[in-house]
Design a protein around this motif. Structure first.
Motif, mmCIF file in Angstrom:
data_model
loop_
_atom_site.group_PDB
_atom_site.id
_atom_site.type_symbol
_atom_site.label_atom_id
_atom_site.label_comp_id
_atom_site.label_asym_id
_atom_site.label_seq_id
_atom_site.Cartn_x
_atom_site.Cartn_y
_atom_site.Cartn_z
ATOM 1 N N MET A 69 19.853 49.471 34.330
ATOM 2 C CA MET A 69 19.229 49.847 33.239
ATOM 3 C C MET A 69 17.999 51.327 33.871
ATOM 4 O O MET A 69 17.876 51.074 34.518
ATOM 5 C CB MET A 69 18.628 48.930 32.120
ATOM 6 C CG MET A 69 17.284 48.194 32.581
ATOM 7 S SD MET A 69 16.734 47.331 31.926
ATOM 8 C CE MET A 69 14.966 46.431 32.964
ATOM 9 N N LYS A 70 17.621 51.576 32.714
ATOM 10 C CA LYS A 70 16.905 52.782 33.367
ATOM 11 C C LYS A 70 15.646 51.818 33.314
ATOM 12 O O LYS A 70 15.025 51.451 32.043
ATOM 13 C CB LYS A 70 17.167 54.440 32.183
ATOM 14 C CG LYS A 70 18.187 55.203 32.257
ATOM 15 C CD LYS A 70 18.300 55.479 34.071
ATOM 16 C CE LYS A 70 19.918 56.282 33.630
ATOM 17 N NZ LYS A 70 20.492 56.707 34.922
ATOM 18 N N ALA A 71 14.883 52.370 34.295
ATOM 19 C CA ALA A 71 13.040 52.209 33.799
ATOM 20 C C ALA A 71 12.560 53.125 34.846
ATOM 21 O O ALA A 71 12.816 54.320 35.885
ATOM 22 C CB ALA A 71 12.564 50.904 34.629
ATOM 23 N N LEU A 72 11.260 53.492 34.011
ATOM 24 C CA LEU A 72 9.984 54.237 35.098
ATOM 25 C C LEU A 72 9.311 53.501 36.495
ATOM 26 O O LEU A 72 8.895 52.159 36.176
ATOM 27 C CB LEU A 72 9.034 54.515 34.100
ATOM 28 C CG LEU A 72 8.028 55.361 34.740
ATOM 29 C CD1 LEU A 72 8.696 56.982 35.278
ATOM 30 C CD2 LEU A 72 6.348 55.752 34.467
ATOM 31 N N VAL A 78 15.229 55.338 37.159
ATOM 32 C CA VAL A 78 15.780 55.284 38.040
ATOM 33 C C VAL A 78 16.509 54.316 37.859
ATOM 34 O O VAL A 78 16.161 53.193 36.665
ATOM 35 C CB VAL A 78 15.548 55.105 39.865
ATOM 36 C CG1 VAL A 78 14.395 56.192 40.306
ATOM 37 C CG2 VAL A 78 14.570 53.978 39.154
ATOM 38 N N ASP A 79 17.959 53.439 38.205
ATOM 39 C CA ASP A 79 18.062 52.872 37.388
ATOM 40 C C ASP A 79 17.944 51.454 38.317
ATOM 41 O O ASP A 79 17.706 51.654 39.277
ATOM 42 C CB ASP A 79 19.785 52.767 37.477
ATOM 43 C CG ASP A 79 20.864 54.069 36.518
ATOM 44 O OD1 ASP A 79 20.751 53.222 35.614
ATOM 45 O OD2 ASP A 79 21.335 54.517 37.566
ATOM 46 N N VAL A 80 17.393 49.994 37.524
ATOM 47 C CA VAL A 80 16.885 48.794 38.421
ATOM 48 C C VAL A 80 18.189 47.896 37.112
ATOM 49 O O VAL A 80 18.875 47.936 36.740
ATOM 50 C CB VAL A 80 15.914 48.779 37.527
ATOM 51 C CG1 VAL A 80 14.735 49.519 37.854
ATOM 52 C CG2 VAL A 80 15.683 48.983 36.202
ATOM 53 N N PRO A 81 18.222 46.448 38.012
ATOM 54 C CA PRO A 81 19.000 46.032 37.699
ATOM 55 C C PRO A 81 18.215 44.961 36.093
ATOM 56 O O PRO A 81 17.705 45.231 35.557
ATOM 57 C CB PRO A 81 18.484 44.515 38.276
ATOM 58 C CG PRO A 81 18.078 45.259 39.832
ATOM 59 C CD PRO A 81 17.613 46.259 39.138
ATOM 60 N N ASP A 82 19.648 44.971 35.280
ATOM 61 C CA ASP A 82 18.927 44.757 33.924
ATOM 62 C C ASP A 82 17.976 43.494 34.027
ATOM 63 O O ASP A 82 17.895 42.200 34.409
ATOM 64 C CB ASP A 82 20.305 44.366 33.297
ATOM 65 C CG ASP A 82 21.851 45.458 33.054
ATOM 66 O OD1 ASP A 82 20.961 46.971 33.083
ATOM 67 O OD2 ASP A 82 22.440 44.977 32.674
ATOM 68 N N ALA A 83 17.272 43.684 32.746
ATOM 69 C CA ALA A 83 16.774 42.697 32.193
ATOM 70 C C ALA A 83 17.529 41.223 31.474
ATOM 71 O O ALA A 83 18.392 41.659 31.234
ATOM 72 C CB ALA A 83 14.849 42.843 31.253
ATOM 73 N N GLY A 111 8.228 49.933 44.027
ATOM 74 C CA GLY A 111 9.633 49.480 42.796
ATOM 75 C C GLY A 111 8.849 48.823 41.908
ATOM 76 O O GLY A 111 10.244 47.674 41.705
ATOM 77 N N ARG A 112 8.034 48.748 41.310
ATOM 78 C CA ARG A 112 7.791 48.091 40.734
ATOM 79 C C ARG A 112 7.971 49.175 38.969
ATOM 80 O O ARG A 112 7.289 50.697 39.039
ATOM 81 C CB ARG A 112 6.371 47.719 40.508
ATOM 82 C CG ARG A 112 6.360 46.173 41.060
ATOM 83 C CD ARG A 112 6.366 45.047 41.355
ATOM 84 N NE ARG A 112 5.884 44.366 39.882
ATOM 85 C CZ ARG A 112 4.796 44.486 39.571
ATOM 86 N NH1 ARG A 112 3.829 44.453 40.571
ATOM 87 N NH2 ARG A 112 4.463 43.531 38.397
#
Length: 205
Positions: free
Chosen positions: A1-4, A15-20, A54-55
């Motif tokens: 998923m995308k996240a700030l 960026v792309d981060v692991p899905d919640a 990275g948060r």
């Protein structure tokens, strides 16, 4: 998923981060449809906190519940929910006394937890496509049927409006009083409005 994601002072990126994902039976996953930027986010963005790189940022969130853990009783898939700033369990000594900002069960070195916030646990923030909400029965404010059409109003319940209202609680604003609010930003305006709700006869900002 995308996240700030916070990458350092004055440096954030989508960026792309692991899905919640569901981690405990009492979790739900929310598809985020609205989130506000808080002055506290700006403190982190500017490097004035201990925010780790990275948060994912974001603690004023609203969205639709898309997945529900097996231990959740009150919240169901399809509910539109607003998520208050603090993460609380609802059953520790502090939460029982109403001090949810100092939850003893939060995964933090000190009492209290929050989404995407410096030194308040490891919870991911909601400036993302999806958000894991722990202790969902306690932390999700299920909104009424008009939630979709009034989303921009309801998202203020995550932090802005309650913070302004709490100021009037601390000041013990009573009917007929005159109130002065110093600072006319979003929280100050909500404090002014809350003073009228509590019966103030005159409010100056």
């Amino acid at each position: 998923m995308k996240a700030l994601v916070y990458e350092g002072p004055r440096d954030v990126a989508v960026v792309d981060v692991p899905d919640a994902r569901i981690e405990r039976p009492t979790d739900v996953i929310v598809k985020v449809t609205s989130t506000n930027i808080c002055g506290s986010d700006l403190h982190m963005y500017e490097g004035r906190t201990t925010m780790e790189t990275g948060r994912t940022l974001g603690h004023e969130n609203l969205g639709e519940v898309v997945e529900v853990g097996g231990g959740v009783d009150r919240v169901k898939a399809g509910d539109i929910v607003c998520l208050p700033f603090n993460v609380g369990c609802g059953f520790c000594a502090n939460c029982e006394r109403g001090f949810t900002g100092f939850c003893l069960s939060a995964d933090s070195d000190t009492p209290g937890g929050a989404y995407g916030f410096a030194a308040m646990g490891t919870y991911a923030g909601g400036q993302a496509e999806y958000l894991r909400v722990p202790w969902a029965d306690f932390n999700c404010l299920v909104l009424p049927e008009d939630a979709a059409e009034k989303e921009n109003d309801y998202v203020m319940l995550a932090d802005i409006f309650p913070t302004g209202y709490h100021a009037t609680e601390l000041a013990a604003v009573s009917p007929g009083e005159s109130v002065v609010v110093y600072g006319g930003g979003p929280v100050g305006l909500m404090a002014a409005y809350s003073a009228y709700l509590r019966g103030a006869s005159q409010v100056l900002v």
